[in-house]
Design an enzyme around this catalytic site. Structure first.
Site, PDB file in Angstrom:
ATOM      1  N   PRO A 374       0.832  -1.216   0.000  1.00 41.83           N
ATOM      2  CG  PRO A 374      -0.810  -1.576   1.604  1.00 41.83           C
ATOM      3  CD  PRO A 374       0.504  -2.122   1.101  1.00 41.83           C
ATOM      4  NE  ARG A 375      -1.315   5.555  -4.510  1.00 37.99           N
ATOM      5  CZ  ARG A 375      -2.126   6.355  -5.204  1.00 37.99           C
ATOM      6  NH1 ARG A 375      -2.839   7.267  -4.574  1.00 37.99           N
ATOM      7  NH2 ARG A 375      -2.214   6.236  -6.501  1.00 37.99           N
TER       8      ARG A 375
END
Length: 551
Positions: A374-375
């Protein structure tokens, strides 16, 4: 990599770029064998975030002293705006008492990005007379800058339920489940609506939609229009707005305060006309806030990918009107903002590059994180690699970057894959003499998205009759972290829902009572008691770099 391509880098970067080139064959072979860096466990992700993500730095936040969410922690730069005095134009109107309208409409939409346009279309199709007031030109927004894609469960192997679970996991289970359900349930319908408007999404020759993975997704559900997905989306929604006879557009007219009648119902807004340098009062039966985010506040001095007008105006007006807010302590720092060339610093390199296999590498040419984390986790990993291990690439103008090995995409998908899948970014860098099909890029986290905002219901309603909100100004959909591709989906799903609800409210309730700014009184008393200096004024409208004075 030919030496001629290395020469585009400053001398200090060339040796590291050469190492990236030298390790590429070995890394490509590992990918073909399925031998990649595994994704982190949930406990390891948490540890990396707490140690290295900017959201977890205590010195970057402070508690709100006034307002509905008093005590809530938020970035210092935002707190300064949320607990600020109204602009001079508003103070003069406030002193008058009852106000006479200069314009009237059924539904006022504040903001003309993707969410505002969708809301205007939906309200107009319900028969409402719609007015859009926007700070700059229509489409000047973060929507047009979105590159990677839009998520929706359109494939047989996927479902809205699977999409729902991915979003909850990506948001660390801090999301509002009802909003996530609305988003994912409407996802396929929103995608079909955009296609009906004429949006050109990537497809196979058979007509089947192409899909790819984004970070944190369990299924391939990312739909793209090359690497200009947001621009293509805005093309079709604004084509639709333009043919709506019931929609009037006011450009260069930022809203600076909401109007509320004596019964506590939203009744319109005060706008400042930037060109004419005067003030107008808009009366409306219902109002939709779609003003976007706050990237131009440059939280913790990070560069930003946001457009020039992203200065939290909607949040300021909503908070001053007594609406609760949420999740603003967590912002999204996109892992791959451009770090070099200097003049492009902060602009994005879409996550789709990593979805197609581009790896993040340190100065030795070694991969250090799975490209599909995930970012927030990926951003923490980059900062950790640079600051804890000293493995970042030191940039000529100061600061660090890591390599994004875009030529690796050609090794995985064949010659020409970069130019074919990223035509916009390929041409953009070619203008600087950089061929990203043979030359890696330098990246570092950049402030990208406001995860939190105004509390809304699944229909876009807020805690005030007649007032609705949609898009980045709202909170709850993404929780503490947004997965790639869900912002474009959010602006369409909740833009349409808010537009319908606002039109129906207008038809049901009709005009309200007298236009007033009396709702400001309790907030102003709190500001005085907290000894907030009267020079602290908001909304700021536009940033002025090099000076502390608002426009």
């Amino acid at each position: 990599m030919p030496e001629s391509h290395l020469s585009i880098f400053p001398r200090a970067l060339r040796e590291s770029a050469r190492l990236v080139d030298q390790t590429r064959n070995d890394r490509a072979a590992r990918i073909h064998r399925g031998d990649e860096i595994p994704t982190l466990s949930l406990s390891d992700r948490r540890a990396w975030l707490e140690d290295w993500h900017p959201d977890y730095r205590d010195d970057g936040k402070e508690a709100l002293q006034v307002g509905r969410s008093q005590g809530m922690m938020a970035p210092k730069e935002l707190v300064r705006l949320l607990q600020a005095w109204p602009r001079e134009s508003v103070r003069k109107l406030y002193a008058r008492g009852n106000l006479e309208p200069d314009y009237s409409c059924d539904v006022l939409v504040i903001g003309a990005g993707g969410a505002g346009a969708a809301a205007a279309i939906a309200a107009a199709e319900k028969g409402a007379k719609v007015m859009i007031a926007t700070k700059l030109r229509h489409s000047d927004s973060n929507t047009v800058m979105a590159e990677g894609g839009i998520q929706a469960a359109s494939q047989e192997c996927d479902s809205p339920l699977q999409h729902y679970l991915d979003i909850l996991g990506g948001g660390h289970f801090s999301n509002d489940p009802d909003l996530v359900e609305a988003l994912t349930s409407d996802g396929p319908l929103a995608l079909a609506w955009l296609e009906e408007l004429g949006m050109m999404l990537d497809k196979y020759p058979t007509g089947r939609l192409k899909t790819r993975h984004g970070g944190g997704t369990s299924r391939k559900r990312l739909h793209s229009a090359g690497d200009i997905t947001g621009l293509e989306l805005m093309r079709v929604v604004w084509d639709r707005v333009r043919v709506e006879k019931n929609v009037q557009l006011l450009e260069f007219c930022p809203a600076v305060e909401l109007l509320v009648d004596e019964d506590g119902r939203a009744m319109g807004a005060v706008v400042e006309r930037l060109i004419h340098k005067d003030v107008k009062v808009i009366q409306a039966n219902s109002v939709v806030i779609a003003t976007g985010g706050f990237g131009r506040l440059h939280i913790q001095d990070f560069p930003t990918s946001n457009h020039y007008g992203a200065t939290a105006d909607g949040l300021v007006m909503a908070y001053r009107a007594g609406l609760p807010i949420r999740d603003l302590a967590h912002n999204q720092y996109h892992p791959t903002g451009i770090a070099w060339p200097e003049q492009k610093k902060g602009l994005l390199i879409t996550e789709k590059f990593r979805g197609m296999g581009a790896q993040l590498l340190n100065r030795h040419g070694d991969a250090f994180v799975n490209p599909l984390e995930p970012r927030d986790v990926t951003s923490a990993a980059i900062i950790r690699e640079c600051l804890e291990f000293g493995n970042g690439v030191e940039l000529p103008a100061g600061g660090f970057g890591v390599w994004l090995d875009t030529p690796l995409i050609e090794r995985i998908h064949g010659i020409g894959a970069v130019k074919k899948n990223f035509p916009g970014k390929y041409k953009e860098f070619l203008h600087h003499g950089i061929d990203i099909s043979v030359t890696p890029l330098l990246a570092y986290p950049t402030l990208h998205y406001q995860n939190g905002g105004v509390n809304i219901t699944p229909q876009g309603g807020v805690n005030m009759p007649g007032l609705y909100a949609c898009g980045e100004v709202t909170g709850g959909v993404h929780g503490n972290n947004r997965l790639m591709g869900n912002a474009l989906l959010e602006i369409i799903v909740f833009g349409l829902r808010a537009g319908v609800a606002a039109a129906e409210f207008s038809q049901r309730m009709g005009p309200g009572a007298a236009l007033k700014l009396d709702h400001l009184e309790p907030f102003l008393i709190e500001l005085a008691q907290a000894k907030i200096p009267e020079t602290q004024v908001a909304p700021m409208l536009l940033p002025r770099y090099g000076t502390t004075l608002p426009i």
